[in-house]
Design a protein around this motif. Structure first.
Motif, PDB file in Angstrom:
ATOM      1  N   LEU A 200       5.589   4.590   4.573  1.00 52.39           N
ATOM      2  CA  LEU A 200       5.399   5.970   4.123  1.00 52.39           C
ATOM      3  C   LEU A 200       6.625   6.464   3.370  1.00 52.39           C
ATOM      4  O   LEU A 200       6.501   7.155   2.352  1.00 52.39           O
ATOM      5  CB  LEU A 200       5.110   6.866   5.324  1.00 52.39           C
ATOM      6  N   ALA A 201       7.803   6.120   3.876  1.00 54.30           N
ATOM      7  CA  ALA A 201       9.040   6.531   3.198  1.00 54.30           C
ATOM      8  C   ALA A 201       9.091   5.952   1.792  1.00 54.30           C
ATOM      9  O   ALA A 201       9.439   6.643   0.824  1.00 54.30           O
ATOM     10  CB  ALA A 201      10.255   6.086   4.006  1.00 54.30           C
ATOM     11  N   ALA A 202       8.736   4.679   1.653  1.00 54.89           N
ATOM     12  CA  ALA A 202       8.714   4.047   0.333  1.00 54.89           C
ATOM     13  C   ALA A 202       7.709   4.737  -0.580  1.00 54.89           C
ATOM     14  O   ALA A 202       7.983   4.994  -1.756  1.00 54.89           O
ATOM     15  CB  ALA A 202       8.380   2.564   0.474  1.00 54.89           C
ATOM     16  N   GLN A 203       6.561   5.060  -0.031  1.00 55.98           N
ATOM     17  CA  GLN A 203       5.504   5.713  -0.809  1.00 55.98           C
ATOM     18  C   GLN A 203       5.957   7.066  -1.338  1.00 55.98           C
ATOM     19  O   GLN A 203       5.630   7.450  -2.472  1.00 55.98           O
ATOM     20  CB  GLN A 203       4.270   5.878   0.064  1.00 55.98           C
TER      21      GLN A 203
ATOM     22  N   ASP B 271       8.142  -5.639  -4.389  1.00 56.39           N
ATOM     23  CA  ASP B 271       8.508  -4.242  -4.671  1.00 56.39           C
ATOM     24  C   ASP B 271       9.704  -3.837  -3.821  1.00 56.39           C
ATOM     25  O   ASP B 271       9.769  -2.740  -3.269  1.00 56.39           O
ATOM     26  CB  ASP B 271       7.326  -3.310  -4.407  1.00 56.39           C
ATOM     27  N   ALA B 272      10.674  -4.743  -3.733  1.00 56.01           N
ATOM     28  CA  ALA B 272      11.821  -4.539  -2.844  1.00 56.01           C
ATOM     29  C   ALA B 272      12.550  -3.226  -3.114  1.00 56.01           C
ATOM     30  O   ALA B 272      13.057  -2.593  -2.197  1.00 56.01           O
ATOM     31  CB  ALA B 272      12.797  -5.716  -2.978  1.00 56.01           C
ATOM     32  N   GLU B 273      12.609  -2.824  -4.365  1.00 58.43           N
ATOM     33  CA  GLU B 273      13.374  -1.622  -4.691  1.00 58.43           C
ATOM     34  C   GLU B 273      12.699  -0.348  -4.223  1.00 58.43           C
ATOM     35  O   GLU B 273      13.291   0.719  -4.278  1.00 58.43           O
ATOM     36  CB  GLU B 273      13.609  -1.562  -6.206  1.00 58.43           C
ATOM     37  N   SER B 274      11.442  -0.448  -3.774  1.00 59.96           N
ATOM     38  CA  SER B 274      10.717   0.772  -3.408  1.00 59.96           C
ATOM     39  C   SER B 274      11.180   1.363  -2.091  1.00 59.96           C
ATOM     40  O   SER B 274      11.009   2.550  -1.847  1.00 59.96           O
ATOM     41  CB  SER B 274       9.211   0.495  -3.351  1.00 59.96           C
ATOM     42  N   LEU B 275      11.766   0.553  -1.208  1.00 59.29           N
ATOM     43  CA  LEU B 275      12.213   1.058   0.087  1.00 59.29           C
ATOM     44  C   LEU B 275      13.736   1.084   0.146  1.00 59.29           C
ATOM     45  O   LEU B 275      14.395   0.045   0.119  1.00 59.29           O
ATOM     46  CB  LEU B 275      11.679   0.181   1.232  1.00 59.29           C
ATOM     47  N   ASP B 276      14.278   2.278   0.234  1.00 57.67           N
ATOM     48  CA  ASP B 276      15.723   2.467   0.366  1.00 57.67           C
ATOM     49  C   ASP B 276      15.996   2.667   1.854  1.00 57.67           C
ATOM     50  O   ASP B 276      15.805   3.748   2.390  1.00 57.67           O
ATOM     51  CB  ASP B 276      16.149   3.697  -0.438  1.00 57.67           C
TER      52      ASP B 276
END
Length: 221
Positions: A92-95, A150-155
């Protein structure tokens, strides 16, 4: 001002983070199964209740947040489900483009460079092994996400406190701390400790001025 949601915001680590973030003027929401007594509530904080195993509660917690801090522990209804819950919170955080900060455990640290994480040695006392293994699995999934398409999507950031950390050893607010990597470290007396207040100081400093992204760090004196 940053919009920060702390899930597990009434626990030991969570309540300290909530208080420190609110003190600095951030917009803070605490989500947990219960709210503290009126006299223990932090002014300006919005307290919401709900079970984090409920998908609707998770979605509501993350929806408007810029930073989501998970200070959940694998106890009670979360025992055996913490990995799933943190996985869903991370997704959800990534989204929503929110940063995801997890308060982990000391047992996920290595005792020496290149050595195994303590939770993986089979030497954790049985009464603590379940929690240690579950939080270590949360860490493993976060680190593995760095290799996804999509590794960069989750910080994300996974933060392990010192060995002496918790309500049983609250310590004092010294206004200082040190940050290390995934290898445990001690002070000059060989002690690994940090108070709740100073651990929260480190977390909010990192939120305000990110110095570590998509990695595992530790905080102690």
């Amino acid at each position: 001002m940053t919009r920060i949601t702390v899930v597990g915001g009434t626990g030991y680590a969570g309540s300290a983070i909530v208080a420190e973030a609110a003190r600095r003027g951030h917009e803070v929401v605490s989500v947990s199964r219960s709210v503290p007594a009126e006299e223990a509530r932090v002014e300006g904080v919005r307290y919401e209740t709900g079970s984090l195993v409920d998908a609707d509660v998770r979605a509501r917690a993350v929806a408007d947040a810029e930073v989501v801090v998970s200070s959940l522990s694998p106890r009670g209804e979360l025992d055996g489900r913490i990995v799933e819950v943190d996985r869903e919170l991370a997704a959800l955080a990534a989204q929503h483009g929110a940063r995801f900060v997890v308060v982990g455990g000391y047992s996920s640290l290595r005792l020496e460079e290149g050595g195994p994480r303590q939770a993986e040695t089979g030497q954790i006392p049985p009464e603590y092994a379940g929690e240690a293994l579950q939080m270590n699995e949360v860490l493993g999934e976060l680190l593995a996400s760095r290799d996804s398409l999509d590794a960069e999507s989750l910080d994300f950031l996974f933060v392990s406190p010192a060995m002496q950390f918790g309500a049983y050893a609250p310590g004092e607010a010294l206004g200082r701390y040190r940050v290390g990597g995934e290898v445990a470290f001690t002070d000059d007396d060989g002690v690994s400790a940090v108070s709740g207040a100073d651990f929260a100081l480190a977390i909010v400093d990192e939120i305000e001025t990110p110095a570590h992204r998509r990695e595992h760090i530790s905080v102690a004196y």
